[in-house]
Design an enzyme around this catalytic site. Sequence first.
Site: not given
Ligand code: BES
Ligand code: ZN
Ligand code: MN
Length: 497
Positions: A279, A290, A349, A353
Amino acid sequence: MQLHIKSAHAALDRQAALVIAVGPDLQLSAAAEAIDQQTQGELRLALKAAGFEGKLAQTLPLWRLSGLNHDWLLVVGQGPASELKPSSLLKMTQAAVRQLQSLHLAHARFTLAELNLAQAEPLDLLAQMARTVLDTSYRFDRYKSKPGKSSTLTQVSFTVDERIPMSAGREALNWAEAVAAGTALARELGNLPGNVCTPRYLAEQAEELGKGQRKVKVKVLGEAQLEKMGAGAFMAVSRGSAQEGQLVSIEYRGGAPRQAPIALVGKGITFDTGGISLKPAATMDEMKFDMCGAASVLGVMRAIIAAQLPINVVGVIACAENMPSSTAGRPGDIVTSLSGKTIEILNTDAEGRLVLCDALTYTQKTFKPSTIIDIATLTGACVVALGKVACGVFSEDDGLAEDLLAAGEASMDLGWRLPVWKDYQELLDSTCADMANIGGPTAGAITAACFLARFMEGQRWAHLDIAGTAWLSGAQKGATGRPVPLLTEYLRRQAYA
Ligand code: BES
Ligand code: ZN
Ligand code: MN
Protein backbone atom coordinates in the site's frame (compact mmCIF):
# COMPACT_ATOMS: atom_id res chain seq x y z
CA MET A 1 -19.71 4.51 36.10
CA GLN A 2 -22.94 3.43 37.72
CA LEU A 3 -26.31 3.84 36.07
CA HIS A 4 -29.60 4.12 37.96
CA ILE A 5 -33.31 4.49 37.31
CA LYS A 6 -35.16 7.16 39.26
CA SER A 7 -38.70 8.39 39.44
CA ALA A 8 -39.20 12.06 38.56
CA HIS A 9 -39.76 12.96 42.23
CA ALA A 10 -36.63 11.35 43.65
CA ALA A 11 -34.37 13.89 45.37
CA LEU A 12 -31.11 14.87 43.76
CA ASP A 13 -27.94 15.41 45.78
CA ARG A 14 -26.37 18.83 46.03
CA GLN A 15 -23.46 18.36 43.61
CA ALA A 16 -25.48 16.60 40.94
CA ALA A 17 -26.46 18.13 37.63
CA LEU A 18 -29.96 17.84 36.25
CA VAL A 19 -30.07 17.55 32.46
CA ILE A 20 -33.17 19.10 30.90
CA ALA A 21 -34.24 19.67 27.31
CA VAL A 22 -35.33 22.98 25.81
CA GLY A 23 -36.42 23.64 22.24
CA PRO A 24 -36.30 26.83 20.13
CA ASP A 25 -38.32 29.88 21.29
CA LEU A 26 -37.97 28.73 24.91
CA GLN A 27 -40.13 25.67 24.44
CA LEU A 28 -39.59 23.90 27.72
CA SER A 29 -39.83 20.13 28.08
CA ALA A 30 -42.00 18.92 30.98
CA ALA A 31 -38.95 18.55 33.20
CA ALA A 32 -37.72 22.02 32.27
CA GLU A 33 -41.16 23.49 32.91
CA ALA A 34 -41.16 21.96 36.40
CA ILE A 35 -37.79 23.57 37.11
CA ASP A 36 -38.99 26.92 35.81
CA GLN A 37 -41.86 26.80 38.27
CA GLN A 38 -39.60 25.72 41.10
CA THR A 39 -37.28 28.65 40.39
CA GLN A 40 -40.22 31.02 39.93
CA GLY A 41 -39.34 31.77 36.35
CA GLU A 42 -35.60 32.14 36.86
CA LEU A 43 -34.88 29.39 34.34
CA ARG A 44 -36.68 31.25 31.55
CA LEU A 45 -34.88 34.45 32.48
CA ALA A 46 -31.50 32.72 32.46
CA LEU A 47 -32.19 31.15 29.07
CA LYS A 48 -33.22 34.52 27.68
CA ALA A 49 -30.22 36.30 29.13
CA ALA A 50 -27.87 33.73 27.62
CA GLY A 51 -29.63 33.92 24.26
CA PHE A 52 -30.19 30.16 24.34
CA GLU A 53 -31.51 29.15 20.92
CA GLY A 54 -32.53 25.57 21.65
CA LYS A 55 -30.60 24.24 18.65
CA LEU A 56 -30.10 20.48 18.63
CA ALA A 57 -27.30 19.49 21.05
CA GLN A 58 -26.54 23.07 22.08
CA THR A 59 -25.70 23.13 25.81
CA LEU A 60 -25.96 25.70 28.59
CA PRO A 61 -24.81 24.94 32.13
CA LEU A 62 -26.51 27.01 34.83
CA TRP A 63 -25.30 27.24 38.40
CA ARG A 64 -27.43 27.59 41.53
CA LEU A 65 -30.74 28.95 40.42
CA SER A 66 -32.80 29.97 43.39
CA GLY A 67 -35.30 27.47 44.75
CA LEU A 68 -33.27 24.42 43.70
CA ASN A 69 -31.40 22.31 46.18
CA HIS A 70 -28.86 21.02 43.67
CA ASP A 71 -26.07 23.10 42.16
CA TRP A 72 -26.18 22.46 38.46
CA LEU A 73 -28.70 22.54 35.70
CA LEU A 74 -27.56 21.49 32.28
CA VAL A 75 -29.86 22.71 29.55
CA VAL A 76 -29.60 20.81 26.26
CA GLY A 77 -31.12 22.07 23.03
CA GLN A 78 -33.56 19.65 21.45
CA GLY A 79 -34.11 21.45 18.14
CA PRO A 80 -37.58 21.97 16.64
CA ALA A 81 -40.11 19.53 18.11
CA SER A 82 -41.19 18.49 14.61
CA GLU A 83 -37.65 17.28 13.85
CA LEU A 84 -37.10 15.39 17.09
CA LYS A 85 -36.19 11.77 16.44
CA PRO A 86 -34.38 8.99 18.31
CA SER A 87 -31.00 9.94 16.87
CA SER A 88 -31.47 13.54 18.06
CA LEU A 89 -31.85 12.23 21.57
CA LEU A 90 -28.51 10.51 21.28
CA LYS A 91 -26.85 13.68 19.96
CA MET A 92 -28.29 15.56 22.94
CA THR A 93 -27.04 12.89 25.31
CA GLN A 94 -23.58 12.97 23.76
CA ALA A 95 -23.38 16.76 23.99
CA ALA A 96 -24.58 16.68 27.60
CA VAL A 97 -21.96 14.11 28.62
CA ARG A 98 -19.19 16.16 27.00
CA GLN A 99 -20.36 19.29 28.81
CA LEU A 100 -20.66 17.47 32.16
CA GLN A 101 -17.16 16.19 31.74
CA SER A 102 -15.69 19.55 30.91
CA LEU A 103 -17.26 20.80 34.15
CA HIS A 104 -15.64 17.84 35.96
CA LEU A 105 -18.98 16.80 37.40
CA ALA A 106 -19.38 13.37 38.95
CA HIS A 107 -23.15 13.01 39.26
CA ALA A 108 -25.85 13.69 36.73
CA ARG A 109 -29.49 12.94 36.19
CA PHE A 110 -30.95 12.79 32.70
CA THR A 111 -34.60 13.64 32.24
CA LEU A 112 -34.51 13.15 28.47
CA ALA A 113 -35.99 9.63 28.50
CA GLU A 114 -39.41 11.16 29.15
CA LEU A 115 -39.43 13.07 25.88
CA ASN A 116 -42.25 11.77 23.76
CA LEU A 117 -41.00 10.27 20.55
CA ALA A 118 -43.64 8.69 18.40
CA GLN A 119 -41.16 6.57 16.44
CA ALA A 120 -39.58 4.71 19.33
CA GLU A 121 -40.33 2.53 22.32
CA PRO A 122 -39.50 4.41 25.54
CA LEU A 123 -37.59 1.38 26.83
CA ASP A 124 -35.45 1.14 23.70
CA LEU A 125 -34.74 4.86 23.88
CA LEU A 126 -33.68 4.54 27.49
CA ALA A 127 -31.29 1.72 26.62
CA GLN A 128 -29.82 3.67 23.68
CA MET A 129 -29.40 6.75 25.80
CA ALA A 130 -27.66 4.84 28.56
CA ARG A 131 -25.40 3.20 26.01
CA THR A 132 -24.55 6.62 24.58
CA VAL A 133 -23.59 7.96 28.02
CA LEU A 134 -21.18 5.05 28.45
CA ASP A 135 -19.81 5.22 24.88
CA THR A 136 -19.20 8.96 25.14
CA SER A 137 -17.16 8.44 28.30
CA TYR A 138 -14.74 6.07 26.55
CA ARG A 139 -11.14 7.33 26.23
CA PHE A 140 -8.10 5.77 24.64
CA ASP A 141 -5.34 7.32 26.71
CA ARG A 142 -3.29 4.43 27.98
CA TYR A 143 -0.30 5.54 25.92
CA LYS A 144 -0.34 9.17 27.06
CA SER A 145 2.34 9.50 29.72
CA LYS A 146 0.26 12.31 31.20
CA PRO A 147 -3.28 10.94 30.86
CA GLY A 148 -5.81 13.58 29.83
CA LYS A 149 -8.78 14.25 32.00
CA SER A 150 -10.39 10.88 32.26
CA SER A 151 -14.11 10.58 32.72
CA THR A 152 -15.22 12.23 35.96
CA LEU A 153 -18.80 10.96 35.75
CA THR A 154 -19.35 8.19 38.28
CA GLN A 155 -23.11 8.22 38.90
CA VAL A 156 -25.68 8.79 36.20
CA SER A 157 -29.38 8.36 36.73
CA PHE A 158 -32.30 8.52 34.35
CA THR A 159 -35.73 9.65 35.38
CA VAL A 160 -38.52 7.67 33.81
CA ASP A 161 -42.25 8.20 33.78
CA GLU A 162 -45.06 5.69 34.22
CA ARG A 163 -44.53 4.25 30.74
CA ILE A 164 -41.43 2.52 32.06
CA PRO A 165 -41.79 0.25 35.10
CA MET A 166 -38.69 0.42 37.33
CA SER A 167 -37.80 -3.25 36.85
CA ALA A 168 -38.02 -3.05 33.06
CA GLY A 169 -35.97 0.15 33.18
CA ARG A 170 -33.30 -1.58 35.23
CA GLU A 171 -33.20 -4.43 32.71
CA ALA A 172 -32.77 -1.95 29.86
CA LEU A 173 -29.83 -0.40 31.72
CA ASN A 174 -28.25 -3.81 32.26
CA TRP A 175 -28.50 -4.53 28.56
CA ALA A 176 -27.07 -1.09 27.74
CA GLU A 177 -24.15 -1.77 30.07
CA ALA A 178 -23.45 -5.11 28.41
CA VAL A 179 -23.53 -3.62 24.91
CA ALA A 180 -21.38 -0.66 25.99
CA ALA A 181 -18.82 -3.00 27.55
CA GLY A 182 -18.68 -4.97 24.31
CA THR A 183 -18.39 -1.80 22.25
CA ALA A 184 -15.61 -0.50 24.50
CA LEU A 185 -13.69 -3.76 24.11
CA ALA A 186 -14.01 -3.56 20.32
CA ARG A 187 -12.83 0.07 20.37
CA GLU A 188 -9.90 -0.64 22.66
CA LEU A 189 -8.65 -3.57 20.58
CA GLY A 190 -9.13 -1.54 17.40
CA ASN A 191 -7.18 1.40 18.81
CA LEU A 192 -4.24 -0.70 20.00
CA PRO A 193 -1.33 -0.42 17.58
CA GLY A 194 -0.12 -3.29 15.42
CA ASN A 195 3.00 -3.79 17.54
CA VAL A 196 0.80 -4.60 20.54
CA CYS A 197 -2.36 -6.06 19.09
CA THR A 198 -0.88 -9.05 17.26
CA PRO A 199 -2.74 -12.22 16.26
CA ARG A 200 -1.49 -13.85 19.46
CA TYR A 201 -2.78 -10.87 21.49
CA LEU A 202 -6.26 -11.25 20.00
CA ALA A 203 -6.19 -14.98 20.79
CA GLU A 204 -5.30 -14.14 24.39
CA GLN A 205 -8.22 -11.70 24.56
CA ALA A 206 -10.51 -14.50 23.41
CA GLU A 207 -9.11 -16.81 26.09
CA GLU A 208 -9.72 -14.06 28.62
CA LEU A 209 -13.42 -13.98 27.67
CA GLY A 210 -13.73 -17.67 28.46
CA LYS A 211 -12.09 -17.53 31.92
CA GLY A 212 -14.45 -18.73 34.65
CA GLN A 213 -17.34 -18.97 32.19
CA ARG A 214 -19.07 -22.34 32.24
CA LYS A 215 -20.99 -21.65 29.04
CA VAL A 216 -17.93 -20.52 27.06
CA LYS A 217 -15.34 -22.66 25.27
CA VAL A 218 -12.36 -21.09 23.51
CA LYS A 219 -10.14 -22.88 21.02
CA VAL A 220 -7.02 -21.51 19.35
CA LEU A 221 -5.40 -22.98 16.24
CA GLY A 222 -1.83 -21.96 15.36
CA GLU A 223 -0.08 -22.03 12.00
CA ALA A 224 1.15 -25.64 12.27
CA GLN A 225 -2.44 -26.84 12.70
CA LEU A 226 -3.76 -24.53 10.00
CA GLU A 227 -1.10 -25.69 7.55
CA LYS A 228 -1.85 -29.34 8.32
CA MET A 229 -5.60 -28.76 8.07
CA GLY A 230 -5.14 -27.34 4.56
CA ALA A 231 -6.01 -23.69 5.21
CA GLY A 232 -3.91 -22.61 2.21
CA ALA A 233 -5.67 -19.29 1.65
CA PHE A 234 -5.21 -18.20 5.28
CA MET A 235 -1.58 -19.31 5.21
CA ALA A 236 -0.90 -17.44 1.97
CA VAL A 237 -1.44 -14.24 3.98
CA SER A 238 -0.03 -15.23 7.35
CA ARG A 239 3.21 -16.81 6.13
CA GLY A 240 4.77 -13.43 5.30
CA SER A 241 4.74 -12.26 8.91
CA ALA A 242 6.96 -13.15 11.85
CA GLN A 243 3.81 -12.96 13.97
CA GLU A 244 2.09 -16.32 14.05
CA GLY A 245 -1.42 -16.40 12.61
CA GLN A 246 -4.25 -17.70 14.81
CA LEU A 247 -7.70 -19.02 14.05
CA VAL A 248 -9.74 -18.66 17.21
CA SER A 249 -13.24 -19.82 18.13
CA ILE A 250 -15.32 -18.75 21.12
CA GLU A 251 -18.39 -20.91 21.68
CA TYR A 252 -21.10 -19.51 23.89
CA ARG A 253 -23.89 -21.90 24.80
CA GLY A 254 -26.68 -19.89 26.41
CA GLY A 255 -29.51 -21.53 24.47
CA ALA A 256 -31.03 -24.99 24.17
CA PRO A 257 -28.38 -27.73 23.87
CA ARG A 258 -29.55 -28.86 20.44
CA GLN A 259 -30.13 -25.43 18.94
CA ALA A 260 -27.71 -24.78 16.04
CA PRO A 261 -25.61 -21.70 16.83
CA ILE A 262 -25.45 -18.41 15.00
CA ALA A 263 -21.84 -17.87 13.93
CA LEU A 264 -19.99 -14.57 13.69
CA VAL A 265 -16.75 -14.61 11.72
CA GLY A 266 -14.41 -11.62 11.98
CA LYS A 267 -11.51 -10.44 9.83
CA GLY A 268 -8.57 -9.97 12.16
CA ILE A 269 -5.72 -8.56 10.06
CA THR A 270 -3.71 -6.93 12.86
CA PHE A 271 -1.85 -4.83 10.31
CA ASP A 272 -2.40 -4.65 6.57
CA THR A 273 0.62 -3.38 4.64
CA GLY A 274 -0.86 -4.82 1.47
CA GLY A 275 1.90 -7.44 1.39
CA ILE A 276 4.00 -7.58 -1.81
CA SER A 277 1.25 -5.48 -3.44
CA LEU A 278 2.35 -2.83 -0.96
CA LYS A 279 0.00 0.00 0.00
CA PRO A 280 1.08 3.66 -0.34
CA ALA A 281 2.54 5.23 2.82
CA ALA A 282 -0.10 7.93 3.39
CA THR A 283 -2.57 6.86 6.11
CA MET A 284 -1.19 3.32 6.12
CA ASP A 285 -1.17 3.65 9.93
CA GLU A 286 -4.96 3.28 9.78
CA MET A 287 -4.46 -0.30 8.69
CA LYS A 288 -3.98 -1.16 12.36
CA PHE A 289 -7.79 -1.02 12.32
CA ASP A 290 -7.94 -3.90 9.85
CA MET A 291 -8.78 -6.26 12.72
CA CYS A 292 -11.95 -4.37 13.67
CA GLY A 293 -14.15 -7.19 12.35
CA ALA A 294 -12.49 -9.58 14.80
CA ALA A 295 -12.63 -6.95 17.54
CA SER A 296 -16.37 -6.58 16.99
CA VAL A 297 -16.83 -10.34 17.29
CA LEU A 298 -14.98 -10.31 20.61
CA GLY A 299 -17.05 -7.29 21.67
CA VAL A 300 -20.32 -9.03 20.82
CA MET A 301 -19.22 -12.16 22.68
CA ARG A 302 -18.36 -10.08 25.73
CA ALA A 303 -21.78 -8.38 25.61
CA ILE A 304 -23.83 -11.55 25.26
CA ILE A 305 -21.81 -13.32 27.97
CA ALA A 306 -22.39 -10.37 30.31
CA ALA A 307 -26.10 -10.32 29.48
CA GLN A 308 -26.30 -14.16 29.54
CA LEU A 309 -28.41 -14.05 26.39
CA PRO A 310 -30.42 -17.28 25.99
CA ILE A 311 -29.01 -18.27 22.61
CA ASN A 312 -26.10 -20.26 21.17
CA VAL A 313 -23.49 -18.13 19.41
CA VAL A 314 -20.04 -18.97 18.16
CA GLY A 315 -17.49 -16.29 17.33
CA VAL A 316 -14.58 -17.11 15.04
CA ILE A 317 -11.74 -14.69 14.39
CA ALA A 318 -9.18 -15.07 11.62
CA CYS A 319 -6.08 -13.32 12.93
CA ALA A 320 -2.99 -12.68 10.81
CA GLU A 321 -0.66 -9.90 9.79
CA ASN A 322 -0.24 -9.00 6.09
CA MET A 323 3.45 -8.25 5.55
CA PRO A 324 5.86 -8.09 2.61
CA SER A 325 8.83 -10.37 3.24
CA SER A 326 10.82 -13.12 1.61
CA THR A 327 8.32 -15.64 2.91
CA ALA A 328 5.28 -13.65 1.77
CA GLY A 329 2.96 -14.88 -0.95
CA ARG A 330 3.42 -13.21 -4.36
CA PRO A 331 1.02 -11.94 -6.98
CA GLY A 332 0.35 -14.87 -9.31
CA ASP A 333 0.62 -17.52 -6.59
CA ILE A 334 -2.05 -20.20 -6.74
CA VAL A 335 -3.21 -21.64 -3.42
CA THR A 336 -5.71 -24.28 -2.35
CA SER A 337 -8.20 -23.12 0.23
CA LEU A 338 -9.57 -25.24 3.08
CA SER A 339 -12.66 -25.89 0.95
CA GLY A 340 -10.51 -27.42 -1.81
CA LYS A 341 -11.23 -24.55 -4.19
CA THR A 342 -8.13 -23.02 -5.78
CA ILE A 343 -7.40 -19.28 -5.83
CA GLU A 344 -5.07 -17.26 -8.04
CA ILE A 345 -3.80 -14.39 -5.89
CA LEU A 346 -3.57 -11.46 -8.29
CA ASN A 347 -3.21 -8.87 -5.54
CA THR A 348 -1.82 -9.67 -2.10
CA ASP A 349 -3.68 -6.62 -0.72
CA ALA A 350 -6.98 -8.44 -1.17
CA GLU A 351 -5.98 -10.52 1.86
CA GLY A 352 -9.12 -10.22 3.98
CA ARG A 353 -11.16 -12.49 1.73
CA LEU A 354 -8.31 -15.03 1.78
CA VAL A 355 -8.22 -15.42 5.56
CA LEU A 356 -12.02 -15.21 5.69
CA CYS A 357 -12.80 -17.89 3.11
CA ASP A 358 -10.89 -20.45 5.17
CA ALA A 359 -12.43 -19.19 8.41
CA LEU A 360 -15.91 -19.48 6.86
CA THR A 361 -15.30 -23.05 5.70
CA TYR A 362 -13.87 -23.97 9.10
CA THR A 363 -16.85 -22.42 10.89
CA GLN A 364 -19.41 -24.15 8.72
CA LYS A 365 -17.75 -27.58 9.04
CA THR A 366 -16.95 -27.36 12.75
CA PHE A 367 -20.07 -25.74 14.19
CA LYS A 368 -22.84 -26.41 11.62
CA PRO A 369 -24.40 -23.01 12.33
CA SER A 370 -27.92 -22.07 11.26
CA THR A 371 -26.62 -18.68 10.14
CA ILE A 372 -23.16 -17.28 9.50
CA ILE A 373 -22.45 -13.54 9.55
CA ASP A 374 -18.98 -12.32 8.69
CA ILE A 375 -17.74 -8.89 9.62
CA ALA A 376 -14.78 -7.35 7.81
CA THR A 377 -13.00 -4.11 6.95
CA LEU A 378 -12.94 -5.62 3.50
CA THR A 379 -12.83 -2.98 0.78
CA GLY A 380 -11.96 0.64 0.14
CA ALA A 381 -14.74 0.45 -2.45
CA CYS A 382 -17.33 0.10 0.31
CA VAL A 383 -16.04 3.33 1.86
CA VAL A 384 -16.46 5.02 -1.53
CA ALA A 385 -20.02 3.68 -1.83
CA LEU A 386 -21.40 4.28 1.68
CA GLY A 387 -18.91 6.50 3.46
CA LYS A 388 -18.86 6.41 7.25
CA VAL A 389 -22.64 6.36 7.77
CA ALA A 390 -23.72 2.81 6.97
CA CYS A 391 -21.89 -0.47 6.68
CA GLY A 392 -22.50 -2.64 3.62
CA VAL A 393 -24.93 -5.51 4.21
CA PHE A 394 -24.69 -8.36 1.73
CA SER A 395 -26.88 -11.45 1.73
CA GLU A 396 -28.76 -13.59 -0.72
CA ASP A 397 -31.25 -14.28 2.06
CA ASP A 398 -33.82 -11.46 2.13
CA GLY A 399 -35.06 -12.31 5.62
CA LEU A 400 -31.58 -12.23 7.10
CA ALA A 401 -30.70 -8.98 5.32
CA GLU A 402 -33.90 -7.34 6.57
CA ASP A 403 -33.32 -8.51 10.14
CA LEU A 404 -29.82 -7.04 10.10
CA LEU A 405 -30.98 -3.72 8.64
CA ALA A 406 -33.79 -3.49 11.21
CA ALA A 407 -31.39 -4.24 14.09
CA GLY A 408 -29.10 -1.53 12.73
CA GLU A 409 -31.89 1.02 12.68
CA ALA A 410 -33.06 0.15 16.17
CA SER A 411 -29.54 0.46 17.59
CA MET A 412 -28.68 3.50 15.49
CA ASP A 413 -25.80 1.58 13.93
CA LEU A 414 -26.90 1.66 10.32
CA GLY A 415 -26.36 -0.78 7.50
CA TRP A 416 -27.36 -0.56 3.84
CA ARG A 417 -27.94 -3.46 1.51
CA LEU A 418 -25.85 -4.07 -1.61
CA PRO A 419 -26.36 -6.98 -4.01
CA VAL A 420 -24.46 -10.28 -4.19
CA TRP A 421 -25.93 -11.18 -7.56
CA LYS A 422 -24.48 -14.01 -9.66
CA ASP A 423 -24.11 -11.51 -12.53
CA TYR A 424 -21.00 -10.16 -10.82
CA GLN A 425 -19.33 -13.55 -10.34
CA GLU A 426 -17.66 -13.65 -13.76
CA LEU A 427 -15.48 -10.70 -12.74
CA LEU A 428 -13.65 -13.17 -10.47
CA ASP A 429 -12.86 -15.67 -13.24
CA SER A 430 -9.24 -16.81 -13.41
CA THR A 431 -7.43 -18.26 -16.44
CA CYS A 432 -5.67 -20.89 -14.36
CA ALA A 433 -7.46 -21.44 -11.00
CA ASP A 434 -11.05 -21.77 -9.80
CA MET A 435 -11.14 -18.04 -9.13
CA ALA A 436 -9.02 -14.93 -8.79
CA ASN A 437 -8.90 -12.99 -5.54
CA ILE A 438 -9.77 -9.66 -7.16
CA GLY A 439 -12.50 -8.62 -9.57
CA GLY A 440 -10.98 -5.63 -11.31
CA PRO A 441 -11.65 -1.91 -10.93
CA THR A 442 -15.46 -1.87 -10.76
CA ALA A 443 -17.94 -2.96 -8.05
CA GLY A 444 -15.13 -3.73 -5.60
CA ALA A 445 -17.27 -4.17 -2.51
CA ILE A 446 -19.66 -6.46 -4.37
CA THR A 447 -17.00 -8.63 -5.98
CA ALA A 448 -15.39 -9.09 -2.57
CA ALA A 449 -18.75 -10.30 -1.22
CA CYS A 450 -19.17 -12.50 -4.30
CA PHE A 451 -15.79 -14.08 -3.61
CA LEU A 452 -16.93 -15.03 -0.10
CA ALA A 453 -20.31 -16.24 -1.42
CA ARG A 454 -18.48 -18.94 -3.40
CA PHE A 455 -17.57 -20.56 -0.08
CA MET A 456 -21.03 -20.25 1.46
CA GLU A 457 -23.23 -22.03 -1.10
CA GLY A 458 -26.27 -23.58 0.58
CA GLN A 459 -25.52 -21.78 3.83
CA ARG A 460 -27.67 -19.00 5.31
CA TRP A 461 -25.04 -16.28 5.31
CA ALA A 462 -24.53 -12.51 5.42
CA HIS A 463 -21.46 -10.35 5.06
CA LEU A 464 -20.97 -6.94 6.67
CA ASP A 465 -18.33 -4.69 5.06
CA ILE A 466 -17.38 -2.29 7.86
CA ALA A 467 -14.42 -0.63 6.11
CA GLY A 468 -16.12 2.78 6.39
CA THR A 469 -17.80 2.51 9.77
CA ALA A 470 -15.25 0.72 11.99
CA TRP A 471 -13.14 3.80 12.65
CA LEU A 472 -12.92 7.57 12.21
CA SER A 473 -9.96 9.36 10.67
CA GLY A 474 -8.11 12.64 11.11
CA ALA A 475 -8.43 14.53 14.40
CA GLN A 476 -11.05 12.03 15.58
CA LYS A 477 -8.95 9.01 14.65
CA GLY A 478 -10.18 6.03 16.62
CA ALA A 479 -12.24 2.87 16.49
CA THR A 480 -16.02 3.24 16.75
CA GLY A 481 -16.87 -0.23 18.03
CA ARG A 482 -19.40 -0.61 15.24
CA PRO A 483 -21.15 -2.91 14.43
CA VAL A 484 -21.33 -4.23 18.01
CA PRO A 485 -24.63 -2.37 18.61
CA LEU A 486 -26.17 -3.73 15.39
CA LEU A 487 -25.08 -7.32 16.01
CA THR A 488 -26.02 -7.43 19.69
CA GLU A 489 -29.45 -6.06 18.82
CA TYR A 490 -29.82 -8.69 16.09
CA LEU A 491 -28.88 -11.47 18.53
CA ARG A 492 -31.15 -10.12 21.27
CA ARG A 493 -34.08 -10.19 18.85
CA GLN A 494 -33.18 -13.74 17.80
CA ALA A 495 -32.86 -14.85 21.42
CA TYR A 496 -36.29 -13.52 22.39
CA ALA A 497 -38.04 -14.14 19.06
N1 BES B 1 -8.19 -3.58 4.54
C1 BES B 1 -8.33 -3.21 3.18
C2 BES B 1 -9.63 -2.46 2.89
C3 BES B 1 -9.66 -1.02 3.32
C4 BES B 1 -9.00 -0.05 2.61
C5 BES B 1 -10.44 -0.64 4.37
C6 BES B 1 -9.09 1.27 2.98
C7 BES B 1 -10.55 0.68 4.76
C8 BES B 1 -9.87 1.64 4.06
C9 BES B 1 -8.32 -4.46 2.31
O1 BES B 1 -7.51 -5.49 2.75
C10 BES B 1 -7.81 -4.05 0.99
O2 BES B 1 -6.68 -3.69 0.90
N2 BES B 1 -8.67 -4.13 -0.04
C11 BES B 1 -8.30 -3.72 -1.34
C12 BES B 1 -8.86 -4.73 -2.31
C13 BES B 1 -8.37 -4.57 -3.71
C14 BES B 1 -6.90 -4.91 -3.79
C15 BES B 1 -9.18 -5.46 -4.61
C16 BES B 1 -8.89 -2.34 -1.59
O3 BES B 1 -10.01 -2.07 -1.16
O4 BES B 1 -8.21 -1.52 -2.19
ZN1 ZN C 1 -7.17 -5.58 4.73
MN1 MN D 1 -5.52 -5.30 2.06
